[in-house]
Scaffold this active site. Structure first.
Site: not given
Length: 638
Positions: A43-44, A46, A331, A426
């Site tokens: 992902g971003l 990695g 949120r 994350e």
């Protein structure tokens, strides 16, 4: 119980990272070629970490379980990426982004890490523009910005409603450049199933080839995990079905402390569940709340079509309760207000579990063309799923599990409690406290991969003490046998029920008892029910096929087995944290108007849990959160 050393540098907050970088050890270019780094996840975090380390000259081994790095779940982050550029000249600054992030996390994040994140955010945008990421632009040609929840400035850069995908393509091309150059060797369709620890250091991983079933081992001088979050423990979530927590859970079982496992983010703008057959949920970007207004009918049980309900009979509850932030409230508080409205019987749609996100005013003000330029693909996605055109009928949304702020505990250098094991994005706990602000996940992933890990991994390698190891080492063979033994055990159970049967049952318990609201009673009930389900799993699971082939049931079995253990730690952590903060909402600890009530005197710390073995009570280690540059305050968006 011990206090953890976060290795935060001394000195003024705004100078910590620059001073720290200036004193980190370096590896000279010729020696970098002698060192190998494993990066798990593309992902971003990695992809950017692997590309950066490869560009620096290290030998990098990259792994993902998807068929291509481009399928990493980062593509699903639709709305944007934060950066303190202040292009709008609306008062933004590095300090304001830092403060908004600390406040958004309900004062449960580490000051030094968050300030560094705000600092490097400005470099991320320049990096991505240079890569050709097609950010939205104003008529003048300057980069456009929009607002996101928890901020009163416009600092979110976006590429229509597909920002994550475009950013990932930028990182992917940087990664592929290094694959072509030979500094990175990439392995797709490989799932990490064990961490290899030698002499107390992370030195390798064991993977399963998901096509052939072959167990493979790889060794290195450092291991970097960028494997995402564990939201799929709830079964229904906005995460892709393949997302799982196995990589970090295997590392946790080998000694890496797990930080704040109870901090789960519930996202307020998800398409509501449509039936028990459903296997995942679909997120509508938070960016929609810029031009969409959230409301429910004022009367209970008002089932009229939304366009037949007049203005004076609508409750725009976010604008009413949080006048300063309105529909851009963060949120966690937006999700709770939606839950309150539905609990009162004012919810809309099937089962009354939904609220409206209405674009009528936005279309009148800006016109359909402008709305479509900003959100067209999101509108199209919603219509394909629901059969309703949001230009004409308001969207129906409801909160759902989205992101996990908890993850492996890391120090300031993003190194876990196992030397040589680094964690980015994350998969670590470090930047978001108890609640993540929208558009900050992409920011953290790229900050860790491009601007932090290349420095800190180099410092670790330069510190020396790394003996030569290969895949014949006894610890590697032990790890291989452990992985093969688990595979054989799953296949040998021969019960009656599928993996999904048990996963769904676990998810139902977690959502009801450790979801949007938790209580002592519900958490104790979950801690009774989950071990019973786990016992049934190990005695009545049926995995078809064999281990020497493509076998998705076998893949899922390993992931859900880990989810059972993780779920118990989440509930245990939530039970011990006798306060409400961010996404962790204990019903016993709330203000008279239903807001989270923190207990700073007793719980201003990171909870980092040490694994002691199956059926053993985990050990709590605390990292005190010391705020030297901001004042702890009651979080208010009113």
């Amino acid at each position: 119980m011990t206090e953890l050393n976060s290795k935060i540098p001394a000195g003024p907050l705004e100078k910590k990272w620059d001073e720290h970088k200036a004193h980190l050890k370096l590896v000279n270019p010729a020696n970098k070629r002698k060192h190998t780094v494993i990066v798990v996840g593309t992902g971003l975090a990695g992809a950017s970490a692997a590309a950066s380390l490869g560009e620096m000259g290290y030998k990098v081994l990259s792994f993902c379980f998807q068929d291509s790095p481009r399928r990493a779940h980062s593509i699903a982050a639709q709305g944007g990426i934060n950066a303190a550029k202040n292009y709008q000249n609306d008062g933004d600054s590095i300090y304001r982004l830092f403060y908004d992030t600390i406040k958004g996390g309900d004062f449960r994040a580490r000051e030094a890490n968050v300030y560094r994140l705000a600092q490097v955010s400005v470099n991320i945008i320049d990096q991505c523009v240079a890569q050709g990421v097609p950010f939205g632009r104003e008529y003048s040609g300057t980069l456009g910005n929009r607002s996101f929840g928890g901020a009163q400035v416009s600092r979110t850069f976006y590429a229509r409603g597909q920002t994550g995908q475009q950013l990932l393509l930028g990182a992917y091309q940087a990664l592929m450049k290094q694959v072509q150059a030979g500094t990175v060797v990439h392995h797709s369709r490989r799932e990490m199933l064990e961490l290899v620890v030698i002499d107390g250091r992370a030195r390798g991983i064991v993977t399963r080839n998901l096509v052939t079933g072959k167990i493979e081992s790889h060794v290195a001088d450092a291991v970097v995990l960028c494997t995402g979050g564990y939201g799929n423990v709830f079964y229904l979530s906005t995460n892709a079905k393949g997302c799982n927590g196995t990589a970090i859970w295997r590392a946790h079982r080998k000694g890496a402390f797990f930080g704040n496992p109870c901090y789960t983010q519930i996202h307020p703008t998800c398409i509501p569940k449509s039936g028990d057959y459903q296997s995942k949920l679909t997120l509508m970007s938070e960016s929609l709340r810029n031009d969409g207004r959230v409301w429910v009918p004022k009367k209970k049980g008002d089932h009229r079509p939304p366009n037949e309900i007049p203005e004076d009979e609508r409750d725009y509850y976010l604008e009413r309760v949080y006048p300063s932030f309105g529909n851009l409230a963060p949120r966690d508080v937006s999700s709770r207000q939606a839950k309150y409205a539905c609990d009162e019987g004012r919810g809309v749609g099937p089962g009354g579990l939904g609220v409206y996100l209405d674009f009528g005013d936005g279309i009148k003000r800006l016109g359909k063309r402008v709305i479509d330029e900003r959100y067209g693909n999101l509108f199209e996605m919603y219509e394909r799923i629901t059969g309703e055109d949001p230009h004409v009928v308001p969207m129906r949304i409801y909160p759902a599990v989205h992101y996990t702020m908890g993850g492996l505990w890391v120090d300031y250098n993003l190194m876990s409690s196992i030397p040589g094991l680094f964690v980015g994005g994350e998969a670590n706990f470090s930047d978001h406290g108890a609640n993540r602000l929208g558009a900050s996940a992409l920011m953290q992933g790229l900050a860790d991969g491009y601007f932090v890990l290349p420095y800190t991994v180099s410092d670790y390698i330069a510190s020396g003490g790394l003996s030569k190891v290969d895949t014949n080492h006894a610890a590697v063979k032990d790890a291989e046998r452990e992985v093969q033994g688990r595979m054989d055990k799953f296949l040998a159970i021969g019960g009656k029920h599928s993996v999904d049967h048990f996963h769904k049952a676990l998810g139902n318990v977690l959502w009801e008892d450790c979801g949007m609201a938790r209580s002592k009673e519900s958490l104790e009930r979950a801690l009774e029910e989950i071990p019973k389900l786990e016992q049934q799993f190990w005695s009545d699971l049926r995995v078809t096929g064999t281990g020497s082939e493509l076998n998705q049931e076998l893949e899922k079995a390993g992931r859900v087995a880990d989810f059972f253990e993780l779920a118990q730690l989440m509930c245990y952590d939530a039970l011990k944290r006798e306060e409400s903060c961010g996404g962790h909402f204990r019903v016993e600890h709330q203000t008279p108007d239903g807001e989270a009530k923190r207990n700073d005197a007793e719980f201003a710390y990171v909870s980092a849990w040490e694994w002691k073995g199956p059926n053993e009570t985990p050990v709590l280690h605390k990292e005190p959160l010391v705020y030297e540059n901001i004042q702890l305050a009651t979080r208010s968006y009113k």
